[in-house]
Enzyme design. Sequence first.
Site, PDB file in Angstrom:
ATOM      1  CG  ASP A 166      -6.443  -0.107   9.186  1.00  0.00           C
ATOM      2  OD1 ASP A 166      -6.887  -1.174   8.742  1.00  0.00           O
ATOM      3  OD2 ASP A 166      -6.113   0.851   8.468  1.00  0.00           O
ATOM      4  CG  HIS A 175      -8.568   1.706   4.393  1.00  0.00           C
ATOM      5  ND1 HIS A 175      -8.204   0.388   4.242  1.00  0.00           N
ATOM      6  CD2 HIS A 175      -8.158   2.075   5.633  1.00  0.00           C
ATOM      7  CE1 HIS A 175      -7.581  -0.017   5.329  1.00  0.00           C
ATOM      8  NE2 HIS A 175      -7.547   0.982   6.192  1.00  0.00           N
ATOM      9  CB  CYS A 197      -9.730  -2.615   4.239  1.00  0.00           C
ATOM     10  SG  CYS A 197     -10.792  -1.779   3.040  1.00  0.00           S
TER      11      CYS A 197
END
Length: 275
Positions: free
Chosen positions: A125, A110, A71
């Site tokens: 995302d 994250h 991420c």
Amino acid sequence: MSHRLDLDGYLQRIGFTREPRVDVATLRALATAHIAAIPFENLDPLLRTPVSVDLAAIEHKLVYSQRGGYCFEQNGLFLAVLRAIGFDVSGLIARVLWNKPEDAEVAQTHMLLRVEVEGESWLADVGFGSMALGGALRLVVDEAQPTSLEPFRLITDGTQWRTQALVRDEWRTLYRFRLQDAERIDYVVANHFTSTYPESHFLHSLIVARTLADRRLGLRNREFVVHALGQESVRRTLQTTEEIKRVLEEQFGLRLPVSSLLDATLDALPMPETV
């Protein structure tokens, strides 16, 4: 001296041929193209190779070297791309709850993005692996929103927000977060924890994912799975290291890193548990 992103190189990497504009349609299209072209993968932590969150390093790895990342790399690159196009975008940080209890105590590990466009706030995302968001979500409460695959929604208690996906008729939480901009040092610390903490699953399991228009591909150690929309999942156990490498290259589009440890690390991956 700040690094200047090669926007054209990125657009070529994800196969985006239209002129990017500062609008919702472009935001959604870029996110969907990104997760189809650049897989989520943790080969560097697994091989004990340091993971950098500097933009130049991320760009070299994900854009030029035909690799993927997790991420902080994926959304770090996407944030730079959106800013280069002209979007008003900031980074957030979240606590992952996927496959965990709703009240689990977990670290902030994250990264996700908040984008202001066309008079509304959106969340993007491209870095959540097996449940990567195809498109973007309007920052509204308890409204099922279509994506390129499953519907997603956002819920809040007034302080913390949760991102949920509708999986097999059940709303399941991916992570919880606050609408407070994260600072770069937050990502540096979280990335260090995620990629070096002895109990981090990224150091012990091979985790790869790619999200296409009609299906999700996943690899966890030796288990390769295809989740096609509206169909039963198809699973296959990869018996040999050569099979694993072939799937990484052909199904996930990865150029494997040059490492003397690669074959030995893949050889040591456990077989799936039988029920």
